[in-house]
Design a protein around this motif. Sequence first.
Motif, PDB file in Angstrom:
ATOM      1  N   PHE A  13       0.815  -1.210   0.000  1.00 46.88           N
ATOM      2  CA  PHE A  13       0.000   0.000   0.000  1.00 46.88           C
ATOM      3  C   PHE A  13       0.853   1.266   0.000  1.00 46.88           C
ATOM      4  N   THR A  14       2.113   1.172   0.483  1.00 42.52           N
ATOM      5  CA  THR A  14       2.972   2.363   0.515  1.00 42.52           C
ATOM      6  C   THR A  14       3.479   2.745  -0.879  1.00 42.52           C
ATOM      7  N   ASP A  15       3.274   1.864  -1.864  1.00 39.02           N
ATOM      8  CA  ASP A  15       3.638   2.186  -3.244  1.00 39.02           C
ATOM      9  C   ASP A  15       2.477   2.789  -4.026  1.00 39.02           C
ATOM     10  N   GLN A  16       1.286   2.787  -3.421  1.00 35.61           N
ATOM     11  CA  GLN A  16       0.120   3.324  -4.114  1.00 35.61           C
ATOM     12  C   GLN A  16       0.228   4.844  -4.236  1.00 35.61           C
ATOM     13  N   GLU A  17      -0.236   5.350  -5.347  1.00 35.20           N
ATOM     14  CA  GLU A  17      -0.092   6.780  -5.628  1.00 35.20           C
ATOM     15  C   GLU A  17      -0.794   7.636  -4.578  1.00 35.20           C
ATOM     16  N   ARG A  20       1.387   7.749  -1.476  1.00 35.00           N
ATOM     17  CA  ARG A  20       2.586   8.563  -1.710  1.00 35.00           C
ATOM     18  C   ARG A  20       2.247  10.057  -1.743  1.00 35.00           C
ATOM     19  N   ASP A  21       1.129  10.403  -2.377  1.00 31.49           N
ATOM     20  CA  ASP A  21       0.726  11.810  -2.426  1.00 31.49           C
ATOM     21  C   ASP A  21       0.435  12.328  -1.025  1.00 31.49           C
ATOM     22  N   PHE A  27       5.331  14.742   4.969  1.00 35.68           N
ATOM     23  CA  PHE A  27       6.702  14.394   5.359  1.00 35.68           C
ATOM     24  C   PHE A  27       7.663  14.750   4.226  1.00 35.68           C
ATOM     25  N   ASN A  28       7.789  16.031   3.997  1.00 30.08           N
ATOM     26  CA  ASN A  28       8.590  16.540   2.886  1.00 30.08           C
ATOM     27  C   ASN A  28       9.936  17.060   3.397  1.00 30.08           C
ATOM     28  N   ASN A  29      10.692  17.706   2.506  1.00 33.02           N
ATOM     29  CA  ASN A  29      12.019  18.209   2.889  1.00 33.02           C
ATOM     30  C   ASN A  29      11.945  19.275   3.981  1.00 33.02           C
ATOM     31  N   ASP A  30      10.864  20.059   3.989  1.00 36.57           N
ATOM     32  CA  ASP A  30      10.705  21.063   5.044  1.00 36.57           C
ATOM     33  C   ASP A  30      10.622  20.394   6.409  1.00 36.57           C
TER      34      ASP A  30
END
Length: 201
Positions: A13-17, A20-21, A27-30
Amino acid sequence: MSNTTLVYVNPKFTDQEDFRDLFNLHFNNDFINSVLDKDDKYWLDSNIKSNEEVDLQSVLGKNELEKIMNDKTHNYSVAKHMDMWRLSLKKNDSFESFRKKLKENFFNGFQVKYKGCFYYNGDGYMGWHTNCEAPGRRLYMTWNSSDKSYFMWHDGEMINNFKEPAGWSFKLFDINKCSENKTWHSVYAGAERISIGMQIS
């Protein structure tokens, strides 16, 4: 109850779009830079560290695991030896939104909450433990600055080692009750490591 502990690395499920979106939005670079910069938004300024100096090869090794597995006086729900910093996401509206959407879209019908959010420096660790006082399924979302960290677990017969890659990776596994076959696991962080845990029960 099976005697085998299964750890699913990067479950499907962690590969589902849509996952991921959702994940990348929060949990981004910021977020990563804020943690590495010790931003008060996430840091509790709480270094959880063993009082005694330890030899990591011994603490994380097979002999130590066998010794504490045979110790019937403790359940080792919490590790005896550790060195990391506690993080908090519970009071942040953005991460509360992530928790709610994760529950709605992927774990509907279950309780989902943050459990075990930590920062490890380049030589941090968490010794062998079971988490058996907080049973249920556990999802760990882990970021590493390089590929020098390891997640280790005992599957009922042998110790397994997963070398975590640089960047994000995911692990999903069951935490058994203290009265059942315990889920023994440990961590060595040879790089800066952020671990975001979700308890699903």
